[in-house]
Design a protein around this motif. Structure first.
Motif, PDB file in Angstrom:
ATOM      1  N   ALA A  68       2.300   5.189 -18.277  1.00  0.00           N
ATOM      2  CA  ALA A  68       1.839   6.284 -17.619  1.00  0.00           C
ATOM      3  C   ALA A  68       1.513   6.087 -16.098  1.00  0.00           C
ATOM      4  O   ALA A  68       1.947   6.746 -15.172  1.00  0.00           O
ATOM      5  N   TYR A  69       1.229   4.935 -15.898  1.00  0.00           N
ATOM      6  CA  TYR A  69       0.969   4.318 -14.541  1.00  0.00           C
ATOM      7  C   TYR A  69       2.527   4.199 -13.954  1.00  0.00           C
ATOM      8  O   TYR A  69       2.540   4.531 -12.636  1.00  0.00           O
ATOM      9  N   LEU A  70       3.498   3.992 -14.546  1.00  0.00           N
ATOM     10  CA  LEU A  70       4.836   3.667 -13.946  1.00  0.00           C
ATOM     11  C   LEU A  70       5.411   5.040 -13.798  1.00  0.00           C
ATOM     12  O   LEU A  70       6.000   5.353 -12.723  1.00  0.00           O
ATOM     13  N   GLU A  71       5.046   6.049 -14.745  1.00  0.00           N
ATOM     14  CA  GLU A  71       5.531   7.477 -14.518  1.00  0.00           C
ATOM     15  C   GLU A  71       4.709   8.035 -13.322  1.00  0.00           C
ATOM     16  O   GLU A  71       5.458   8.555 -12.508  1.00  0.00           O
ATOM     17  N   TRP A  72       3.703   7.902 -13.226  1.00  0.00           N
ATOM     18  CA  TRP A  72       2.752   8.287 -11.824  1.00  0.00           C
ATOM     19  C   TRP A  72       3.418   7.448 -10.597  1.00  0.00           C
ATOM     20  O   TRP A  72       3.593   8.135  -9.555  1.00  0.00           O
ATOM     21  N   ASP A  73       3.753   6.346 -10.872  1.00  0.00           N
ATOM     22  CA  ASP A  73       4.178   5.410  -9.639  1.00  0.00           C
ATOM     23  C   ASP A  73       5.676   6.252  -9.190  1.00  0.00           C
ATOM     24  O   ASP A  73       6.021   6.338  -8.072  1.00  0.00           O
ATOM     25  N   ASN A  74       6.499   6.435 -10.468  1.00  0.00           N
ATOM     26  CA  ASN A  74       7.696   7.332 -10.095  1.00  0.00           C
ATOM     27  C   ASN A  74       7.467   8.667  -9.424  1.00  0.00           C
ATOM     28  O   ASN A  74       8.490   9.129  -8.680  1.00  0.00           O
ATOM     29  N   PHE A  75       6.441   9.340  -9.579  1.00  0.00           N
ATOM     30  CA  PHE A  75       6.164  10.618  -8.929  1.00  0.00           C
ATOM     31  C   PHE A  75       5.792  10.417  -7.583  1.00  0.00           C
ATOM     32  O   PHE A  75       6.511  10.985  -6.699  1.00  0.00           O
ATOM     33  N   ILE A  76       5.150   9.428  -7.359  1.00  0.00           N
ATOM     34  CA  ILE A  76       5.123   8.755  -5.644  1.00  0.00           C
ATOM     35  C   ILE A  76       6.377   8.654  -5.035  1.00  0.00           C
ATOM     36  O   ILE A  76       6.725   8.952  -4.058  1.00  0.00           O
ATOM     37  N   PHE A 122     -10.511   0.626  -5.928  1.00  0.00           N
ATOM     38  CA  PHE A 122     -10.170   1.350  -4.303  1.00  0.00           C
ATOM     39  C   PHE A 122     -10.198   0.444  -3.408  1.00  0.00           C
ATOM     40  O   PHE A 122      -9.490   0.542  -2.489  1.00  0.00           O
ATOM     41  N   PHE A 123     -11.141  -0.712  -3.366  1.00  0.00           N
ATOM     42  CA  PHE A 123     -11.075  -1.728  -2.218  1.00  0.00           C
ATOM     43  C   PHE A 123      -9.898  -2.650  -2.105  1.00  0.00           C
ATOM     44  O   PHE A 123      -8.962  -2.645  -1.253  1.00  0.00           O
ATOM     45  N   ALA A 124      -9.448  -2.746  -3.490  1.00  0.00           N
ATOM     46  CA  ALA A 124      -8.061  -3.559  -3.569  1.00  0.00           C
ATOM     47  C   ALA A 124      -6.818  -2.939  -3.198  1.00  0.00           C
ATOM     48  O   ALA A 124      -6.148  -3.238  -2.466  1.00  0.00           O
ATOM     49  N   LEU A 125      -6.873  -1.624  -3.470  1.00  0.00           N
ATOM     50  CA  LEU A 125      -5.617  -0.857  -2.795  1.00  0.00           C
ATOM     51  C   LEU A 125      -5.538  -0.667  -1.597  1.00  0.00           C
ATOM     52  O   LEU A 125      -4.437  -0.718  -0.672  1.00  0.00           O
ATOM     53  N   ILE A 126      -6.860  -0.153  -0.864  1.00  0.00           N
ATOM     54  CA  ILE A 126      -7.014  -0.014   0.528  1.00  0.00           C
ATOM     55  C   ILE A 126      -6.508  -1.484   1.467  1.00  0.00           C
ATOM     56  O   ILE A 126      -5.812  -1.828   2.295  1.00  0.00           O
ATOM     57  N   SER A 127      -7.088  -2.471   0.913  1.00  0.00           N
ATOM     58  CA  SER A 127      -6.953  -3.825   1.326  1.00  0.00           C
ATOM     59  C   SER A 127      -5.605  -4.013   1.443  1.00  0.00           C
ATOM     60  O   SER A 127      -4.748  -4.782   2.234  1.00  0.00           O
ATOM     61  N   PHE A 128      -4.785  -3.895   0.220  1.00  0.00           N
ATOM     62  CA  PHE A 128      -3.423  -4.521  -0.032  1.00  0.00           C
ATOM     63  C   PHE A 128      -2.393  -3.410   0.955  1.00  0.00           C
ATOM     64  O   PHE A 128      -1.595  -4.211   1.507  1.00  0.00           O
ATOM     65  N   HIS A 129      -2.816  -2.317   1.368  1.00  0.00           N
ATOM     66  CA  HIS A 129      -2.089  -1.477   2.072  1.00  0.00           C
ATOM     67  C   HIS A 129      -2.246  -1.994   3.570  1.00  0.00           C
ATOM     68  O   HIS A 129      -1.258  -2.105   4.380  1.00  0.00           O
ATOM     69  N   ILE A 130      -3.393  -2.352   4.056  1.00  0.00           N
ATOM     70  CA  ILE A 130      -3.564  -2.885   5.319  1.00  0.00           C
ATOM     71  C   ILE A 130      -2.706  -4.380   5.515  1.00  0.00           C
ATOM     72  O   ILE A 130      -2.153  -4.524   6.506  1.00  0.00           O
ATOM     73  N   ILE A 131      -2.947  -5.276   4.400  1.00  0.00           N
ATOM     74  CA  ILE A 131      -2.226  -6.412   4.494  1.00  0.00           C
ATOM     75  C   ILE A 131      -0.797  -6.397   4.470  1.00  0.00           C
ATOM     76  O   ILE A 131      -0.127  -6.771   5.275  1.00  0.00           O
ATOM     77  N   LEU A 132      -0.271  -5.252   3.567  1.00  0.00           N
ATOM     78  CA  LEU A 132       1.236  -5.238   3.796  1.00  0.00           C
ATOM     79  C   LEU A 132       1.645  -4.682   5.294  1.00  0.00           C
ATOM     80  O   LEU A 132       2.649  -5.244   5.747  1.00  0.00           O
ATOM     81  N   ALA A 133       0.844  -3.880   5.992  1.00  0.00           N
ATOM     82  CA  ALA A 133       1.215  -3.255   7.081  1.00  0.00           C
ATOM     83  C   ALA A 133       1.216  -4.378   8.100  1.00  0.00           C
ATOM     84  O   ALA A 133       2.017  -4.532   9.020  1.00  0.00           O
ATOM     85  N   ALA A 144       2.472   7.456   5.734  1.00  0.00           N
ATOM     86  CA  ALA A 144       2.801   7.082   4.444  1.00  0.00           C
ATOM     87  C   ALA A 144       2.123   6.252   3.795  1.00  0.00           C
ATOM     88  O   ALA A 144       1.959   6.473   2.690  1.00  0.00           O
ATOM     89  N   GLY A 145       1.467   5.071   4.404  1.00  0.00           N
ATOM     90  CA  GLY A 145       0.564   4.376   3.835  1.00  0.00           C
ATOM     91  C   GLY A 145      -0.617   5.154   3.060  1.00  0.00           C
ATOM     92  O   GLY A 145      -1.005   4.597   1.959  1.00  0.00           O
ATOM     93  N   TYR A 146      -1.184   5.940   4.046  1.00  0.00           N
ATOM     94  CA  TYR A 146      -2.489   6.626   3.434  1.00  0.00           C
ATOM     95  C   TYR A 146      -1.942   7.599   2.171  1.00  0.00           C
ATOM     96  O   TYR A 146      -2.601   7.666   1.338  1.00  0.00           O
ATOM     97  N   ASN A 147      -0.606   8.165   2.139  1.00  0.00           N
ATOM     98  CA  ASN A 147      -0.202   8.860   1.184  1.00  0.00           C
ATOM     99  C   ASN A 147      -0.179   8.200  -0.111  1.00  0.00           C
ATOM    100  O   ASN A 147      -0.274   8.569  -1.223  1.00  0.00           O
ATOM    101  N   HIS A 148       0.654   7.015   0.073  1.00  0.00           N
ATOM    102  CA  HIS A 148       0.448   6.162  -0.945  1.00  0.00           C
ATOM    103  C   HIS A 148      -0.758   5.670  -1.695  1.00  0.00           C
ATOM    104  O   HIS A 148      -0.840   5.783  -2.851  1.00  0.00           O
ATOM    105  N   PHE A 149      -1.639   5.318  -0.810  1.00  0.00           N
ATOM    106  CA  PHE A 149      -2.917   4.967  -1.241  1.00  0.00           C
ATOM    107  C   PHE A 149      -3.739   5.932  -1.938  1.00  0.00           C
ATOM    108  O   PHE A 149      -4.362   5.795  -3.131  1.00  0.00           O
ATOM    109  N   ALA A 150      -3.658   7.343  -1.507  1.00  0.00           N
ATOM    110  CA  ALA A 150      -4.391   8.527  -2.018  1.00  0.00           C
ATOM    111  C   ALA A 150      -3.757   8.782  -3.330  1.00  0.00           C
ATOM    112  O   ALA A 150      -4.647   8.800  -4.422  1.00  0.00           O
ATOM    113  N   ASN A 151      -2.353   8.882  -3.518  1.00  0.00           N
ATOM    114  CA  ASN A 151      -1.794   9.238  -4.718  1.00  0.00           C
ATOM    115  C   ASN A 151      -2.156   8.174  -5.849  1.00  0.00           C
ATOM    116  O   ASN A 151      -2.315   8.567  -6.839  1.00  0.00           O
ATOM    117  N   HIS A 152      -2.100   6.961  -5.294  1.00  0.00           N
ATOM    118  CA  HIS A 152      -2.237   5.714  -6.558  1.00  0.00           C
ATOM    119  C   HIS A 152      -3.535   6.018  -6.899  1.00  0.00           C
ATOM    120  O   HIS A 152      -4.009   5.549  -8.136  1.00  0.00           O
TER     121      HIS A 152
END
Length: 318
Positions: A68-76, A122-133, A144-152
């Motif tokens: 289900a997580y993989l399917e949701w990730d495919n939505f994004i 929550f903190f891991a996702l937002i931290s990962f997006h910041i580190i990736l940037a 786009a980064g915020y959209n990914h974070f919010a959807n995940h």
């Protein structure tokens, strides 16, 4: 990115998506015979294991959670095909973070660690997006980064919390887990039959061209009526499983029926945005995991918190 580049990216995305979670296009036909065969196998398996084989149920729930997580990730990925390169890393990290919620439910049997893991996610996702940037050395942060974070995060709230609550019910109140599964199955079935036979008033064509108000309410009340017929037939076993009077039980069942239909509408909403018919092909004839368990995920969360309500909690003795 111009239209031609975006079209090329979408083709690249479609070739990238994995088989078990590949979104199905809107014009794909429904195989009704295969649908019934799959339902008659999967339905009894989950119902039986929820009461008599909880360890098997937990293993099945974890497998469905990952898919289900993989399917949701495919939505994004369908919504943001231009981010395919970064998505390779995000996909693995997202599944690892998301699976910690049901694992917390399995190993602790308590909701508090699940809530704690949600905060960690929550903190891991937002931290990962910041580190990736930072490591991709972006001169300017995009939305786009915020959209990914919010959807995940929405995916973790819906899938992770839903599976976690279902596991907690199986461990603590298996009768209510059984109730949720039956209400979800009967709600979908009644909604389909009522909608196809007498459905005339569309709910919202842009959301789902086939869903009707007749099917919606038929799913809610049809599932409750059929469920009480089942309970009455096995009333002695039910009374031994959970000590609760019929008045609060009736209210819980009706509300669970509404919640299940809401989950189905939410799934239709997400699929229409992504412009796909099914979220995947995991269940032959039914579509993906999210297509089949969307209502169950919402019902499980509702029933878990309903069992914490003072009137029900006192009667259940938990």
């Amino acid at each position: 990115m111009d239209r031609e580049q975006l079209r090329h990216k979408k083709k690249e995305v479609e070739s990238h998506l994995k088989v078990l979670s590949t979104p199905v296009k809107n014009d794909a036909p429904t195989n009704w015979a295969l649908r019934w065969i799959t339902g008659l196998i999967a339905g009894p398996l989950f119902l039986f294991s929820s009461v008599y084989a909880p360890y098997l149920f937990v293993v099945l729930a974890l497998i469905l959670c990952i898919v289900a997580y993989l399917e949701w990730d495919n939505f994004i990925l369908c919504l943001f095909p231009e981010d395919l390169e970064k998505h390779q890393i995000l996909r693995v990290f997202y599944v690892i973070i998301g699976i910690t919620l049901p694992l917390a439910a399995i190993f602790t049997g308590s909701f508090h660690p699940v809530a704690a893991m949600l905060m960690v996610a929550f903190f891991a996702l937002i931290s990962f997006h910041i580190i990736l940037a930072m490591f991709t050395k972006q001169d300017r942060l995009s939305s786009a980064g915020y959209n990914h974070f919010a959807n995940h995060l929405v995916g973790i709230l819906w899938i992770g919390m839903g599976v976690s609550c279902l596991i907690l019910l199986v461990k603590k109140q298996p009768a209510f887990a059984f109730l949720g599964l039956v209400i979800g199955i009967l709600s979908d079935t009644c909604a389909m039959f009522v909608g196809r036979s007498i459905g005339k008033h569309k709910i919202f064509v842009a959301l789902s061209p086939k869903k009707t108000w007749e099917g919606f309410f038929g799913g809610v009340f049809g599932s409750v009526i059929l469920y009480f017929l089942v309970v009455y037939s096995f009333r002695d076993k039910w009374s031994a499983a959970v000590n609760i009077s019929w008045q609060p039980l009736a209210v819980v069942c009706i509300l669970a029926g509404f919640v299940g239909q809401f989950g189905d509408l939410a799934q239709s909403y997400f699929k229409r945005i992504a412009m796909i018919k099914d979220s995947g092909v995991f269940f032959p004839g039914h579509g993906g995991v999210l297509d089949r368990v969307c209502g169950h995920l919402c019902i499980a969360q509702f029933l878990y918190f309903a069992t914490q309500f003072p009137v029900i909690k006192e009667q259940c003795g938990n």
